[in-house]
Each structure stands twice: as C-alpha cells, then as structure tokens.
Design a protein around this motif. Sequence first.
Motif, short mmCIF file in Angstrom:
data_model
loop_
_atom_site.label_atom_id
_atom_site.label_comp_id
_atom_site.label_asym_id
_atom_site.label_seq_id
_atom_site.Cartn_x
_atom_site.Cartn_y
_atom_site.Cartn_z
N ILE A 40 0.84 -1.20 0.00
CA ILE A 40 0.00 0.00 0.00
C ILE A 40 0.87 1.25 0.00
O ILE A 40 0.62 2.21 -0.72
N ALA A 41 1.96 1.19 0.78
CA ALA A 41 2.87 2.34 0.83
C ALA A 41 3.45 2.61 -0.55
O ALA A 41 3.50 3.76 -1.01
N ALA A 42 3.86 1.54 -1.23
CA ALA A 42 4.46 1.72 -2.55
C ALA A 42 3.46 2.36 -3.50
O ALA A 42 3.80 3.29 -4.26
N ILE A 43 2.22 1.87 -3.44
CA ILE A 43 1.20 2.43 -4.34
C ILE A 43 0.94 3.90 -4.00
O ILE A 43 0.85 4.75 -4.88
N LEU A 44 0.89 4.21 -2.69
CA LEU A 44 0.65 5.59 -2.29
C LEU A 44 1.75 6.51 -2.81
O LEU A 44 1.48 7.60 -3.31
N VAL A 45 3.01 6.05 -2.68
CA VAL A 45 4.12 6.87 -3.17
C VAL A 45 3.95 7.12 -4.66
O VAL A 45 4.06 8.26 -5.15
N GLY A 46 3.62 6.04 -5.39
CA GLY A 46 3.44 6.19 -6.83
C GLY A 46 2.33 7.16 -7.17
O GLY A 46 2.50 8.07 -7.98
N VAL A 47 1.19 7.00 -6.48
CA VAL A 47 0.05 7.87 -6.76
C VAL A 47 0.39 9.32 -6.42
O VAL A 47 0.05 10.24 -7.17
N THR A 48 1.11 9.52 -5.30
CA THR A 48 1.48 10.88 -4.92
C THR A 48 2.29 11.54 -6.02
O THR A 48 2.02 12.67 -6.44
N PHE A 49 3.31 10.82 -6.51
CA PHE A 49 4.13 11.40 -7.56
C PHE A 49 3.31 11.70 -8.81
O PHE A 49 3.49 12.72 -9.45
N LEU A 50 2.39 10.78 -9.11
CA LEU A 50 1.55 10.98 -10.29
C LEU A 50 0.71 12.24 -10.14
O LEU A 50 0.61 13.06 -11.06
N VAL A 51 0.15 12.42 -8.93
CA VAL A 51 -0.69 13.60 -8.70
C VAL A 51 0.15 14.86 -8.80
O VAL A 51 -0.23 15.84 -9.45
N ILE A 52 1.33 14.83 -8.16
CA ILE A 52 2.20 16.01 -8.22
C ILE A 52 2.52 16.35 -9.67
O ILE A 52 2.45 17.50 -10.10
N LEU A 53 2.86 15.30 -10.44
CA LEU A 53 3.21 15.51 -11.84
C LEU A 53 2.04 16.12 -12.60
O LEU A 53 2.18 17.14 -13.29
N ALA A 54 0.86 15.51 -12.42
CA ALA A 54 -0.31 15.99 -13.18
C ALA A 54 -0.63 17.42 -12.80
O ALA A 54 -0.85 18.27 -13.67
N VAL A 55 -0.61 17.71 -11.48
CA VAL A 55 -0.96 19.06 -11.04
C VAL A 55 0.04 20.08 -11.59
O VAL A 55 -0.34 21.12 -12.13
N SER A 56 1.33 19.73 -11.51
CA SER A 56 2.31 20.72 -11.95
C SER A 56 2.24 20.92 -13.46
O SER A 56 2.39 22.03 -13.95
#
Lengths: 443, 265
Positions: A40-56
Amino acid sequence: MTDASVTPTAAPKPNTSLHQTDARTRKRNAAEKRFKAYGIAAILVGVTFLVILAVSIIRSGLPAFTQTVISVPFTLTQEQFDDAESQLFKTKAYSGHFNSALVETLKAEGLEVSADAKAFERILGKTGGTLREFYAENPDKLGQEVDFELSASSRVDGYMNGRVTRENMEDSRFLEKADLDTVDALIEVGIIKEAFNWNFITGADSGVDNPGGAGIGASVVGSFFMMLVVLFLSLPIGVAASIYLEEFAPQNKFTDLIEVNISNLAAVPSIVFGILGLAVFIQFMHLPQSAPLVGGLVLTLMTLPTIIISTRASLKAVPPSIRDAALGVGASKMQAVFHHVLPLAMPGILTGTIIGLAQALGETAPLLLIGMVGFVARGYPDGFIAGFTEPNSAMPAQIYTWAARADVGFYEKAWGGIIILLLFLLTMNILAVILRRRFERRW
Amino acid sequence: MYDQPNLESTVSQNDIKISADKVQVYYGENHAIKDVSVEIEDKTVTAFIGPSGCGKSTFLRTLNRMNDTIDICRVEGNINLDGEDIYDPKVDPVQLRAKVGMVFQKPNPFPKSIYDNIAYGPRIHGLASSKAELDEIVEKSLRRGAIWEEVKDRLHAPGTGLSGGQQQRLCIARAIATEPEVLLMDEPCSALDPIATAQVEELIDELRSRYSVVIVTHSMQQAARVSQKTAFFHLGNLVEYDDTSKIFTNPTDERTESYITGRIG
C-alpha cells in the motif's frame, strides 16, 4: 523415534484451542500484514508522484491555452497607408499610427497615458508587421474600422498569468515597471483581456521572439504523418515476422539467435536508432531531412521489436488445442493460423501495436538526429504526399524546441504542448483497452 | 518374444483399412514406438489400451501425421491407408487429414458458432457449392454426431457455450463433416462425466457402420464396451492385438493379463 516400544503418549500434543492463536500463526499473520502495508505504501508513493506531476503539468501548461490580447478598433486611411509605405521603416510607421489610435481611444475613455513608442512596443510587441501584412492582403479594408486583436508581448502575458509581478520584475528592455501602470489602465477599460488561444492548438511554430504566436498544430500534423508511416510499416512487418517465427520457423540455433536479438533490439536506446536513421536514410539514401517520412522510418525500426514481442506473446497465448482442432479437420498450417489463431491473438496484437505507437509518438531522441528538432515549422504541408516529405516537426520535438528557447513565454508553451501530447497518449491507451475488451474472446 | 503380436487367431471379416508395418517413432533420442505392426479394419472400432506413457496416443497421431507438427518427432516404417503409403513424400498431410479425421482428448470447439464449427471443414475442402448444400452437411453431421436435437434451435450460438459432453459430440460432428474414412479418437471421454461418456460411447457404436474408428482409452471398461478389436501397448511395444472379447477374457501375453487384472499400470 517411532519405535513400537516407545509409548505413543511420550510427546502428547498440547491441548490447544482454536480460539487462541499460537505464536507461530501470529508471526505469520504479522508478516502478511507487513507485506500488505509495504504494498500500500508503494502504491501511495506512486500515486502521490503521479498527482504532483499531473498538477504541476496542468498548472504550468494551462496558461499556454490562453493568450493576452489587445483589442482596439483601428482605422487606417489611404493617406496613412501611402505614407507608411513610402517610409524607410515601414512597420514602424504602422506601429506609430496604431499607437496614436490607441492613445485616442484611451482619451475617449478619459484616460491619460504617457507612453512613448518604445513603451508601446514593450507592451504590444511588434504590431507593425502584423498590421502591414493585414493591409497588404486586404487593401479594401483601408479607410474602414477594423477590430484588431493583437497578442500582447510575452511579459505582459506573464503579468496577466501572474508569472510576472511588480515585485519579481526588474526594468529591462522587455518591460519596465512603469509600463505595468499603462497595462493596468488598459485592463481597466477592457482593451487588454485574456482570450482562449486557438492558435496554440491549430497554429504553427513562431519566431523565437514571439511566444504568443506559437502553436503546436503543425507538429501535430507532423506526428500524425509519422504515425501513419509507423503503423503501415511496423504492423504488417512485425505481425508477419512474428507469425513466421512463432508458427512456421523451425526451432534451431539460428532462430534462437534471432529471438535473442529481437529482445535486445527492444532495449536499444532510441538515440541509436536515430543515428542509424541519419546514416542510412539521410546520408546514404538521401531522403529529405526533417521529413516525417524519415522520422516514421526511424520510429518504425524502434517500434518493430515491441510489436514483434507482443504479437508473439499473444500468439503463444492461443491454446494449442485450437491449432490441433484446425489441423484435425484438414486445415493447412496457414489456414489454421489465419482462420483461427490470428483472430484469437488479434486483441493482444492490437494492444501491443497501439502501445508501440504511443511509445513512438512520445519519442524525441531519434528525431534530434534527423533534424526534426529546432526546425521552425511555418505552416501546414500542402497536400497528403507533401505531408510525408516536407520538413515538419513532431510534437515531442516541438516541445523540446520550445523548452530550449530563451523567452520565458515559451516555457508555458512547452508545458501546454506536454498536456496535448499526454492527451493523445491517453486517448491511444484508452483505445487499446477498449479494443482489448471488445475483441477478447473466451474459450 | 513378448513383442510378437499374436495375430493368428484374428478372424478378419472386414477389409483392412490401415496397415502399419514395423513403425518406429522417435522423439529426439527417445524411442517412443518400437516396431509396431498392426492392421486396422474398416467399419470396426479398434481400441488402443495401455498404461500412461506407453505410446498409444503417439501411435494414434502417426496415423494422420499430426506428429508432423512436432519438430523433433521422427517416424520410420510403413503406414498404408488403403494400400497407399501415407508417409510418402508426395502425400500432403492436409489431404490425408481430410480422410483421417481426429477427435481430441479435451473438447476443443472453435470459439465460433456451432454452425461455423461444423461448416469450417467442408468450407476449406470445398465440399459444398451453395449455402443450402452447406446447411445440409451441417445438419447431417450434427445428426450423426447425435447432437442435432439439442442444438438445432441455436446453431448460431457459440460452440464454446455448450456443456463438456455436448462440446465433445460437436467435435465429433465436426470431424465427420469432412466425410473422413477413418476417425481417430484420443481419449475422447476422459474429460466427460459418466452420462456424457455414455452418450459419446453410443455415438461411437453408431459411427462404426460408416467409418473405421480408432479410439485410445484409459478405461478398460470403455474398450470392452465399444470396441471389437483391442491393441495393448506397453512401454512403446504393441504387446497384443486381438478381438476385444479374447483380450479381456483370455489374453495370450501375461503382461496383458496383468494390466487387465490391475496388477500393472
């Protein structure tokens, strides 16, 4: 020792209750819980980066879709036209007439603006060229009032987007603090406003000093023609090669060698394909430089291994009983493959092809070497054949070019270009999923 | 001596359809079939029995050259169908397989409609010149496959949607749609329940009137029920080949007797 002499009750099993977990079970359960937590932690890290990328990307790229325009009603009389055309610096004369018209308009609104020609140029960009071009093409508009919508300079655009503020800017030849007062005044009366920038989606690249006029349209067309080349070369070649290797080729050292090399090719850096394309297609075969045809050929080389590998995997996944069934009723090997195996493998092949195409669509490095980067595409190709042979750019190459330019206005264009590129990729991937779902057959 | 098949007692009423003479099959280095000679009669059900890995399926597949698809497989010796050598270089295995149909262990209908499953063979062999003729072939084959009544109202439903037993009868119907002369069946009932098995066995018995049927089976009861001739394979050898009744009541070879009474295998 399980000797008969030993009493069977020597090591009695402890009386355990099912309601009480023993130490060993607890340990196992804890390990399982830990593992789930890692996942779950790994997925959360991945999703976080994806969100940061998309937002930026969206935050930086959205301003590219709007453009600050200056809309002024302007009348150029025949005398002014003749006067301007007789001067040495013709565009400057046009700008002068436009600026005085602007000052007049502001006066009518009750605004007193003190700005010289330089200041107007800093705010409006070089208006003269646009005006002269317009009147050269539409001489009948002389003496009539025309509503001009001119794009503001990239700094003013930045001021509107909040990229440039009074605090962070320094006086330069591009924009002075005093100019911002003028800009504020113009905004107040509605002469400067934001408009949706259709030109960014449909237009061609602009010169290095005019980020406002830059569009990605021409390079979308370039990418489209490249993808056509890739699709029509790599799909038949890749599928034919895979069918032969998978269904017909004898299993020997030679085919093993080919197999290993195909896997290796899939891992070759794309820039290597670029230099190969430069050497073979341009220097040896003398195909036109910067042409989507050459880009497509290079990307075909790059996409082939991907398509071959995915096609072979989907052919392998067809159960051998289907081949037996076809051969059993007297189908030839080719009939068995084309009537039964290939249709069943089709969804996998299509998915692999679309993913290969998507990969090729986003590829920049090989295009560097065949001259599709840094090239300013001035417009659309005239005609279908010309689309392949005329110099053009491609989306990722265009983005790369913008990112490398000095004017900060191009920075947001690069981000905007990435949004469009990602939209295309997203569409293709969704298409792949839909095709897969639609044609998937069960047995 | 054990390898010597006892053929003297065979009283042949039917013509010989397939005759195999000293057939050897190799998988690479592995000698899978050793010196097998057998004569398979027309309009007869011949059962191949034997323990797992004895080569009965391998031998069956040599009869319509399905082993050709395996690269490392090599066949020596003579196999004649109606007196013609099927391993002659002039023979196209595709033509052979139209004459010698095959039904497999696991029902393997094409993921197409029931109609298309049956029609595929006749189509590729050009047996029908019109849609009406094809319809007729499909109906006839499904009737002979004893499945017509169950599927006649849903000919265009997928063949994979049928039950296991129906699928296998569909596969048998598909095999007979191309008008073969010999029907090879590789453990056709091993994936079926007893009721479906009984239906397929009944069907096999009916097929005997038209075709020469060769069936590989693990079940000795099945061999006893459906076949007239039985061949017992052991470790790649054909141990004994005789009338089924004789094999099961009075086998000549002691290995056959051991197998039938359950002591080996």
